[in-house]
Scaffold this active site. Structure first.
Site, short mmCIF file in Angstrom:
data_model
loop_
_atom_site.label_atom_id
_atom_site.label_comp_id
_atom_site.label_asym_id
_atom_site.label_seq_id
_atom_site.Cartn_x
_atom_site.Cartn_y
_atom_site.Cartn_z
N ASP A 48 6.11 4.18 7.27
CA ASP A 48 4.97 5.10 7.37
C ASP A 48 5.00 5.87 8.70
O ASP A 48 5.61 5.43 9.67
CB ASP A 48 3.66 4.31 7.34
CG ASP A 48 3.32 3.81 5.94
OD1 ASP A 48 4.19 3.89 5.05
OD2 ASP A 48 2.19 3.34 5.76
N HIS A 190 7.09 0.97 10.25
CA HIS A 190 6.86 2.34 10.73
C HIS A 190 8.13 2.84 11.43
O HIS A 190 8.55 2.24 12.42
CB HIS A 190 5.68 2.35 11.71
CG HIS A 190 4.38 1.92 11.06
ND1 HIS A 190 4.10 0.60 10.84
CD2 HIS A 190 3.36 2.63 10.56
CE1 HIS A 190 2.91 0.52 10.23
NE2 HIS A 190 2.44 1.74 10.05
#
Ligand code: NI
Length: 243
Positions: A48, A190
């Site tokens: 993400d 991430h």
């Protein structure tokens, strides 16, 4: 036949058949599938908050070397100047998804904000990658009852979250995932943090050696026979998440 000859022949056969195999996937980066005899398990790494020039490129290099697919839920604001990374993701067999335009929580947001946050990123992705279904990961995984009917794609939560953004420590992220991972998991990371890129590549190395194959979320669903429904939030290949 002499016994030594049988042993040599068997050793040669073992060497040929018990290596991890690389499967060519028409123009995409090849998938590494475990050797015969190992039980095959499937998981999806999801990243993400990118793309980010100095970390996402290195992650893509590492995934390509290892024959691993992943899914990238990108923030619209991060897209300008990173168009080449998005094209590379798609060209190398990764799935690209929508993580809204400005990473505002959609929970309790005004309806027009929810629609705008999703559409602005969708338009950018369609300009760069062409028409397609860009699945949604809601920021912070937060949704409410109004959001499902407004979303025209499946929504993806996760089943394993090492909180890499908080730990910012490669060894701790790797240990968290390796200690808990199971077949069908969707792992949240991430690509924004160098420590998470290092952790992801170590996780791929360790789990490929245990017979795991790294797929996009869409490929993971196909593998488990899950028919993704629009507006439904999924936590893993086989579980929905209620809210
Ligand atoms: Ni996020």
């Amino acid at each position: 036949m002499k016994r030594w000859f049988v042993w040599i022949a068997m050793a040669a056969l073992m060497a040929v058949f018990c290596r991890p195999v690389t499967v060519e996937t028409a123009g995409l980066s090849p998938l590494t599938v475990p050797a015969r005899g190992e039980e095959t398990k499937y998981i999806a790494l999801t990243f993400d908050d990118g793309p980010r020039a100095d970390t996402t490129g290195r992650l893509l290099d590492g995934l390509q070397e290892r024959g691993a697919h992943a899914t990238f839920f990108v923030i619209g604001e991060q897209v300008p100047e990173n168009e080449a990374l998005l094209k590379r993701m798609a060209a190398e067999g990764h799935q690209v998804g929508n993580h809204t335009f400005s990473h505002e929580s959609l929970q309790n947001a005004a309806e027009h904000t929810i629609i705008e946050e999703i559409q602005k990123t969708e338009v950018l992705l369609e300009e760069i990658l062409g028409e397609g279904e860009y699945w949604l990961r809601p920021p912070y995984g937060l949704v409410d009852n109004r959001i499902g009917p407004l979303v025209k794609t499946p929504m993806i939560y996760w089943s394993l979250d090492p909180e890499d953004w908080r730990l910012l420590n490669t060894d701790q992220v790797v240990a968290y995932v390796l200690g808990r991972v199971k077949n069908g998991d969707i792992i949240l990371l991430h690509d924004f943090y160098p420590t998470s890129v290092d952790a992801a590549l170590q996780i791929v190395d360790a789990l490929q050696a245990e017979g795991y194959v790294f797929l996009t979320v869409e490929e993971l669903f196909q593998q488990f026979g899950t028919q993704p429904q629009n507006g439904v939030l999924y936590a893993s290949a086989t579980e929905e998440r209620n809210w």
